[in-house]
Motif scaffolding. Structure first.
Motif, mmCIF file in Angstrom:
data_model
loop_
_atom_site.group_PDB
_atom_site.id
_atom_site.type_symbol
_atom_site.label_atom_id
_atom_site.label_comp_id
_atom_site.label_asym_id
_atom_site.label_seq_id
_atom_site.Cartn_x
_atom_site.Cartn_y
_atom_site.Cartn_z
ATOM 1 N N PHE A 110 22.518 91.437 25.371
ATOM 2 C CA PHE A 110 21.209 90.878 25.047
ATOM 3 C C PHE A 110 20.574 91.714 23.937
ATOM 4 O O PHE A 110 20.256 92.892 24.135
ATOM 5 N N MET A 111 20.403 91.094 22.773
ATOM 6 C CA MET A 111 19.847 91.787 21.611
ATOM 7 C C MET A 111 18.329 91.645 21.637
ATOM 8 O O MET A 111 17.705 90.977 20.800
ATOM 9 N N THR A 112 17.707 92.274 22.617
ATOM 10 C CA THR A 112 16.262 92.181 22.803
ATOM 11 C C THR A 112 15.636 93.536 22.532
ATOM 12 O O THR A 112 16.316 94.500 22.148
ATOM 13 N N SER A 113 14.318 93.630 22.755
ATOM 14 C CA SER A 113 13.626 94.906 22.541
ATOM 15 C C SER A 113 14.158 95.977 23.475
ATOM 16 O O SER A 113 14.117 97.167 23.157
ATOM 17 N N THR A 114 14.650 95.569 24.648
ATOM 18 C CA THR A 114 15.295 96.505 25.575
ATOM 19 C C THR A 114 16.711 95.990 25.819
ATOM 20 O O THR A 114 16.935 95.223 26.756
ATOM 21 N N PRO A 115 17.670 96.352 24.966
ATOM 22 C CA PRO A 115 19.030 95.792 25.057
ATOM 23 C C PRO A 115 19.652 96.019 26.438
ATOM 24 O O PRO A 115 19.430 97.050 27.079
ATOM 25 N N GLY A 116 20.422 95.036 26.868
ATOM 26 C CA GLY A 116 21.127 95.137 28.137
ATOM 27 C C GLY A 116 22.391 94.313 28.094
ATOM 28 O O GLY A 116 22.625 93.534 27.172
ATOM 29 N N ALA A 117 23.229 94.491 29.096
ATOM 30 C CA ALA A 117 24.483 93.735 29.189
ATOM 31 C C ALA A 117 24.632 93.245 30.618
ATOM 32 O O ALA A 117 24.194 93.903 31.568
ATOM 33 N N ARG A 118 25.289 92.077 30.754
ATOM 34 C CA ARG A 118 25.420 91.486 32.073
ATOM 35 C C ARG A 118 26.641 90.592 32.109
ATOM 36 O O ARG A 118 26.967 89.912 31.129
ATOM 37 N N VAL A 539 39.566 102.297 26.749
ATOM 38 C CA VAL A 539 38.657 102.109 27.891
ATOM 39 C C VAL A 539 38.655 103.358 28.765
ATOM 40 O O VAL A 539 37.602 103.793 29.254
ATOM 41 N N ILE A 540 39.834 103.978 28.941
ATOM 42 C CA ILE A 540 39.895 105.217 29.731
ATOM 43 C C ILE A 540 39.057 106.299 29.053
ATOM 44 O O ILE A 540 38.293 107.023 29.710
ATOM 45 N N LYS A 541 39.181 106.410 27.724
ATOM 46 C CA LYS A 541 38.425 107.430 26.986
ATOM 47 C C LYS A 541 36.917 107.178 27.109
ATOM 48 O O LYS A 541 36.149 108.113 27.333
ATOM 49 N N LEU A 542 36.498 105.914 26.958
ATOM 50 C CA LEU A 542 35.080 105.582 27.087
ATOM 51 C C LEU A 542 34.565 105.959 28.474
ATOM 52 O O LEU A 542 33.461 106.493 28.628
ATOM 53 N N THR A 543 35.369 105.699 29.494
ATOM 54 C CA THR A 543 34.981 106.030 30.865
ATOM 55 C C THR A 543 34.827 107.536 31.034
ATOM 56 O O THR A 543 33.829 108.025 31.601
ATOM 57 N N SER A 690 20.891 104.342 34.922
ATOM 58 C CA SER A 690 20.826 104.632 33.481
ATOM 59 C C SER A 690 22.234 104.787 32.902
ATOM 60 O O SER A 690 22.526 104.314 31.797
ATOM 61 N N VAL A 691 23.120 105.452 33.658
ATOM 62 C CA VAL A 691 24.509 105.607 33.210
ATOM 63 C C VAL A 691 25.196 104.250 33.158
ATOM 64 O O VAL A 691 25.941 103.945 32.213
ATOM 65 N N ALA A 692 24.939 103.413 34.159
ATOM 66 C CA ALA A 692 25.555 102.084 34.206
ATOM 67 C C ALA A 692 25.132 101.242 33.002
ATOM 68 O O ALA A 692 25.962 100.583 32.371
ATOM 69 N N SER A 693 23.830 101.257 32.687
ATOM 70 C CA SER A 693 23.332 100.451 31.559
ATOM 71 C C SER A 693 23.945 100.919 30.236
ATOM 72 O O SER A 693 24.388 100.098 29.409
ATOM 73 N N GLU A 698 27.959 100.118 25.708
ATOM 74 C CA GLU A 698 29.046 100.656 24.881
ATOM 75 C C GLU A 698 30.321 99.848 25.079
ATOM 76 O O GLU A 698 31.082 99.614 24.126
ATOM 77 N N LEU A 699 30.563 99.420 26.312
ATOM 78 C CA LEU A 699 31.766 98.634 26.606
ATOM 79 C C LEU A 699 31.744 97.312 25.832
ATOM 80 O O LEU A 699 32.750 96.924 25.223
ATOM 81 N N VAL A 700 30.611 96.613 25.861
ATOM 82 C CA VAL A 700 30.514 95.332 25.167
ATOM 83 C C VAL A 700 30.642 95.529 23.659
ATOM 84 O O VAL A 700 31.276 94.710 22.963
ATOM 85 N N ALA A 701 30.059 96.607 23.155
ATOM 86 C CA ALA A 701 30.108 96.858 21.714
ATOM 87 C C ALA A 701 31.532 97.149 21.242
ATOM 88 O O ALA A 701 31.945 96.706 20.165
ATOM 89 N N LEU A 702 32.317 97.900 22.041
ATOM 90 C CA LEU A 702 33.655 98.315 21.618
ATOM 91 C C LEU A 702 34.744 97.337 22.042
ATOM 92 O O LEU A 702 35.721 97.127 21.313
ATOM 93 N N PHE A 703 34.598 96.750 23.232
ATOM 94 C CA PHE A 703 35.653 95.877 23.784
ATOM 95 C C PHE A 703 34.977 94.604 24.295
ATOM 96 O O PHE A 703 34.695 94.472 25.490
#
Length: 853
Positions: A110-118, A539-543, A690-693, A698-703
């Protein structure tokens, strides 16, 4: 006042005996409050029955009327893989209006004022779907925007959750879409479904550009058809069905949607029918108990009537007329109350029902309520009223005189009808003689067990009487076996009420707790899937960069079954002796490979074998081996991306599916599938939001094709949803609870008349008011405790049987709730007992004795 009595010896001249009618109305006019328990039992029981049956009738009618609107088409072709050329050729040859759809799970940024992913359902649509029903959007032209430009629509709940407006954008895979608007209603979506699986809608022409459809992606495909009539619909279905079956696809029709919706509400129907049954049976007990109390109070009046020439049948007819009229009035009030409640239920349940309830007066439910109210009023009041016939004139002079009651033909007939009523009603309400017989048997067994307890309690107290206890303790125990004691009756009535209400509580708890999720106790609460092999290390590295541990990294290979025990799929489909369902042999299986059991698995039979003498041994999940009719040692040939692999069934695993997913139907040994095309599923645990968000963004942006399931979010959503469901169920259960309270009050008040004189005599010989209160409280504590424990113990047996065989859910009783029921039962029994005794303490013994004599 003088009464001229025309003695009528023939019991059947009720309608022609005007004196009886005058006496009935004169007596009822001066004693309206005396029949409160009677009329309240009728009102509550009939209100529950009418409300539940009216709601069920309206719900079924709405399903029948709106099934086509809910499907959105005349019929649908569905598949969990891309349609083969043969099917596409057949589809093209069909002269009907068509639309198609593909949907899959994917992460959205979600490209909003407070970005999020779902994680959402991405639904790609091509064509003017829906053909029936309504597509409600805001703004109204959102659908047109989506079809012409890179715009996306999303469910109303999703927009509200992430504060998305029309000026914002979302990223779906590799593409960015402007937000066209929100979807508040669409056939097959919206409503409660959007709470669990919110959807984002895009046009089909942009699907490939998102990059979401890759090897291993789970995509559901649909073709919607609008025909020119039922004949054409049936013709096209007949043409498509054989080819669809051949490739493992399936058809969905309007009739099928009706059936599926009906099945979806089966447990709700069953639970509501159980509520109606319990409320009405408790109402029957309440009617019998209240009329029994009424007859006790009218004993002297009947004796006087007998002294001045009235016959026993005339006395009976006076109070029988009252019972019929009060029962009829109670039935009318109960029907009106039930209809009013019917209009409350949709407001409570509309969120859970995927259709608009069209509420109308269900006249069949109204007539049924009136009829049953009269039947209950007549049937369950006749038995206590028959005693009126045997009250002699002598009872005026001897207040303690109890006539000998013979088992007349009338009494035997009424007992037979009373016994048959629960069986007939349960059979009618459940539409099953087996279920009706089970309900009836449960009540009979509970009655016998409680009768045995009451008799055993009297025997045990008498035989092992503790003579060294204090006066209050001794007297309270002695009251349990004194002459004319009501121990057996009170234990049976109180215990039966406890049994029914506790059974209802257990069934309610078992239904509500079917969504019990093990996520909180799992090692992992976050699942990443559709990880392509080149993305594995990234994905392992990102984690690891987010200070998270990789708990599982599981390879997944897609395959299909091509042969079972040497018979190919076509032969199995044509073999009418095989009971293997078509979906089980044509579906796409996702399998993995490992040489050990997972933490959610135990070995049910066979053994874990690997490759031996060039033979490959696989294991299967318990239950699925029955669907495929497999036994240890049978052969299964899999088609793994065009390569046949023959395996042997080595073991059967018992899988706890919700525990530490992913879990699998088939598991191969190591050394077989490593070179096959595969994707990966990874699990980790994230405790801080906060870590989850940050991790999701980052996951959506990279993969962009990798999707993530946040089990903690799923769990919280489920809990929130079932809190609402729980409220609805408890609201309906309130009727049974209220009826149970009426029954309990009636049973305790009934014992007042037999202990009134004993308490007066105790006061006469010097017992203080405090001692009498203490004895009364202790006696009712004993009765409530023993009856409650027995009733609740029996309810555990009946609740288990109902959960297992009727509702087919896991038996999950709320033991703390049952303890609360027991405590409340004891407290209420004791309170009503004390309430009845308090009048004796305030009056002098002489005053009470004068009134009694």
């Amino acid at each position: 006042m003088e009464y001229k009595i025309k003695v009528v010896r023939n019991r059947f001249n009720l309608l022609t005996d005007s004196w009886v009618w005058k006496m009935a109305f004169r007596d009822a006019r001066t004693n309206p409050g005396r029949l409160f328990l009677f009329v309240s039992s009728i009102i509550i029981g009939i209100a529950a029955l009418v409300a539940i049956n009216s709601f069920n009738i309206n719900l079924q009618r709405s399903i029948d009327d709106q099934a086509k609107d809910l499907l959105g088409a005349d019929f649908v072709l569905r598949g969990n893989k891309a349609f083969e050329p043969e099917i596409l050729t057949t589809i093209d040859s069909i002269d009907a209006v068509k639309a198609r759809e593909a949907d899959m799970a994917s992460m959205v940024m979600f490209m909003t004022s407070t970005p999020g992913a779902r994680l959402v359902r991405v639904i790609a649509i091509d064509g003017d779907f829906p053909f029936y029903g309504e597509l409600e959007t805001l703004p109204d032209n959102a659908s047109e925007l989506m079809q012409t430009q890179p715009f996306a629509m999303m469910d109303k709940n999703l927009m509200g959750q992430y504060d998305v407006s029309g000026d914002d954008s979302i990223k779906v895979g590799n593409m960015t879409f402007k937000v066209a608007g929100e979807v508040s209603k669409i056939p097959g979506g919206g409503g409660i479904q959007s709470t669990f699986t919110p959807s984002v809608y895009i046009d089909m022409k942009y699907l490939d550009s998102t990059g979401l459809v890759q090897y291993g992606s789970r995509v559901d495909y649909k073709y919607y058809f609008k025909t020119r009539g039922d004949l054409e619909t049936n013709e096209f279905i007949d043409r498509l069905k054989p080819i669809a079956k051949k490739y493992g696809h399936w058809m969905e029709t309007v009739e099928g949607r009706k059936e599926n919706l009906g099945e979806g509400f089966q447990n709700l129907y069953k639970f509501f029918n159980l509520l109606a049954f319990i409320a009405l049976i408790l109402g029957c007990i309440g009617v019998a108990s209240s009329v029994h109390i009424y007859v006790k109070e009218k004993r002297d009046s009947v004796a006087i009537l007998r002294c001045i020439g009235s016959s026993g049948w005339q006395a009976f007819n006076i109070y029988f007329i009252q019972a019929v009229f009060v029962g009829f009035i109670g039935s009318i009030i109960g029907v009106l109350l039930g209809l009013a409640i019917q209009y409350v239920l949709p407001a409570l349940m509309q969120e859970f029902i995927p259709l608009e309830l069209d509420l109308k007066i269900a006249w069949s439910a109204v007539l049924e309520g009136l009829f049953l109210g009269l039947v209950i009023a007549i049937l369950f009041s006749i038995m206590p009223l028959l005693a009126v016939r045997f009250i002699p004139p002598l009872a005026v002079l001897r207040s303690g005189f109890e006539p000998i009651r013979n088992f007349s033909k009338s009494r035997i007939l009424i007992i037979g009808l009373i016994v048959a009523f629960p069986l007939l009603f349960a059979t009618y309400q459940s539409d099953s003689f087996t279920i009706g017989l089970s309900f009836f048997t449960g009540i009979v067994l509970a009655f016998l067990a409680l009768s045995g307890l009451g008799s055993g309690l009297v025997w045990a107290v008498r035989k092992y009487f503790p003579s060294k206890l204090g006066f209050i303790w001794r007297q309270s125990l002695a009251n349990l076996f004194r002459p004319n004691n009501q121990t057996l009756v009170l234990v049976v009535v109180i215990g039966l009420g406890a049994f029914l209400i506790a059974t209802l509580n257990i069934v309610q708890s078992s239904l509500l707790n079917q969504v019990e999720f093990i996520g909180n106790g799992n090692q992992s609460n976050t699942i990443l899937f559709d990880i392509q092999p080149p993305q594995r290390e990234g994905v392992i590295k990102l984690t690891n960069d987010n200070d998270l541990e990789v708990n599982q990294l599981v390879p997944i290979i897609t395959c299909r079954i091509s042969e079972i025990n040497g018979k190919n799929i076509g032969q199995i489909q044509r073999d009418t002796t095989d009971a293997i369902p078509n979906w089980a042999i044509t579906r796409e299986y996702r399998v993995t490979y490992r040489d050990s059991l997972h933490s959610a698995e135990t070995l049910d039979s066979g053994k874990i074998q690997h490759i031996s003498n060039d033979s490959i041994y696989v294991t299967i999940s318990k239950g699925m081996h029955e669907n495929l009719e497999l036994e240890i040692g049978d052969t299964i040939t899999f088609d793994v991306q065009g390569i046949p692999i023959t395996t042997y069934l080595g073991g059967i695993r018992d899988v706890e599916w919700p525990k530490d997913p992913p879990n699998f139907i088939f598991v191969f040994p190591n050394g077989v599938l490593e070179q096959a095309p595969q994707i990966y599923v990874m699990t980790t645990r994230i405790d801080a939001q906060s870590v989850a968000s940050n991790y999701q963004r980052e996951l959506v942006a990279l993969f962009s094709n990798v999707s993530l399931i946040d089990l903690s979010l799923v769990l919280s959503t489920i809990n929130e949803f079932f809190d609402k469901v729980s409220f609805v169920i408890r609201f309906m259960a309130l009727f049974s609870l209220l009826t149970g309270l009426v029954v309990l009050a009636g049973a305790v008040i009934n014992s007042k008349f037999l202990r009134l004189k004993e308490n007066v005599l105790l006061r006469t010989i010097g017992a203080s008011g405090k001692q009498i209160v203490g004895m009364t409280i202790l006696e009712y504590i004993y009765l409530g405790l023993f009856a409650g424990i027995t009733g609740i113990s029996l309810s555990l047996i009946s609740g288990w049987m109902l959960a297992k065989y009727l509702f087919e859910v896991v038996f999950l009783p709320d033991y703390l709730g049952l303890i609360y029921i027991l405590i409340a039962l004891i407290a209420l029994t004791t309170f009503v007992g004390w309430f009845n005794t308090r009048g004796i303490i305030k009056k002098s013994p002489l005053e009470v004795l004068r009134n009694e004599t």
